[in-house]
Scaffold this active site. Structure first.
Site: not given
Length: 232
Positions: A171, A202
């Protein structure tokens, strides 16, 4: 049937819109879908529609309404992404939690006595789902790639209902050291379960767009569906 519906704030001094998708027949429970920074856009509405098809009453509150109602942005458009960052920065998150709480109240009014309400959020909504687990009376909570949860660990003592967090290990908005802090900080909380998704970034479970990873999205969504089935 799905439409935007106005509900009252907790204080009763204003109204704001929620996208509400109703199932065919009596809802088995309700699910509040908490938006990303892109507003209650087509992707979030599709998630609500999917929950309605699964038999739930689904509601997604417009959390940016005080600054600009009905924001609807595309994560794949650079100008939209920058606008979304601006809306996120202007959001009073404590006030946002109160709007989520008002949405839970509206959901329970629709369900009738004994109706249970789950919450699921993405990105900003993942953070707000965790905050909601600490601050609201919802019945089950799911966060996808929530940002800044490490800064909320001091509130976890207030969690009394099941929480599920989906964490992509690559992420770009939640660095590895932050993920480690989350794992360490939550490992002894019996109410919280964390799932890692190796090598994913993400937004991997976005309903549409370039961020989506189909295999991982289906896995995470299946885990979420099972979690709600068990806890609602």
């Amino acid at each position: 049937m799905a439409t935007f519906t106005a509900i009252s704030t907790l204080e009763g001094d204003a109204e704001f819109d929620v996208y509400m998708a109703r199932p065919t027949g009596t809802p088995k429970a309700a699910i509040v879908v908490i938006q990303e920074i892109f507003g209650v856009n087509e992707g979030i509405r599709r998630k609500c529609d999917s929950w309605a098809k699964a038999g739930y009453l689904a509601l997604s509150p417009d959390l940016f309404w005080r600054e600009k109602p009905h924001v609807e942005l595309d994560a794949d458009v650079p100008e939209d992404f920058q606008a979304a960052i601006g809306h996120m920065q202007k959001l009073n998150q404590d006030q946002g939690i109160r709007d989520i709480e008002a949405t839970i109240k509206a959901a329970r009014a629709e369900l009738g006595e004994g109706g249970k309400v789950g919450l699921v959020g993405y990105c900003l909504g993942g953070r707000l789902a965790f905050m909601s687990a600490c601050r609201t009376d919802g019945d089950a909570f799911v966060g996808y790639y929530g940002v800044g949860i490490d800064g909320l660990l001091g509130e976890q003592h207030a969690i009394g209902k099941p929480v599920l967090l989906h964490i992509p290990t690559a992420d770009g908005f939640v660095p590895p050291e932050v993920q480690q802090k989350m794992h360490e900080g939550l490992k002894d909380n019996r109410h919280v379960t964390l799932h890692d998704y190796e090598g994913l970034d993400h937004g991997f479970a976005a309903e549409m767009g370039n961020r989506r990873n189909e295999e991982a999205a289906q896995l995470a969504d299946r885990r979420t569906a099972d979690f709600f089935a068990a806890n609602l």
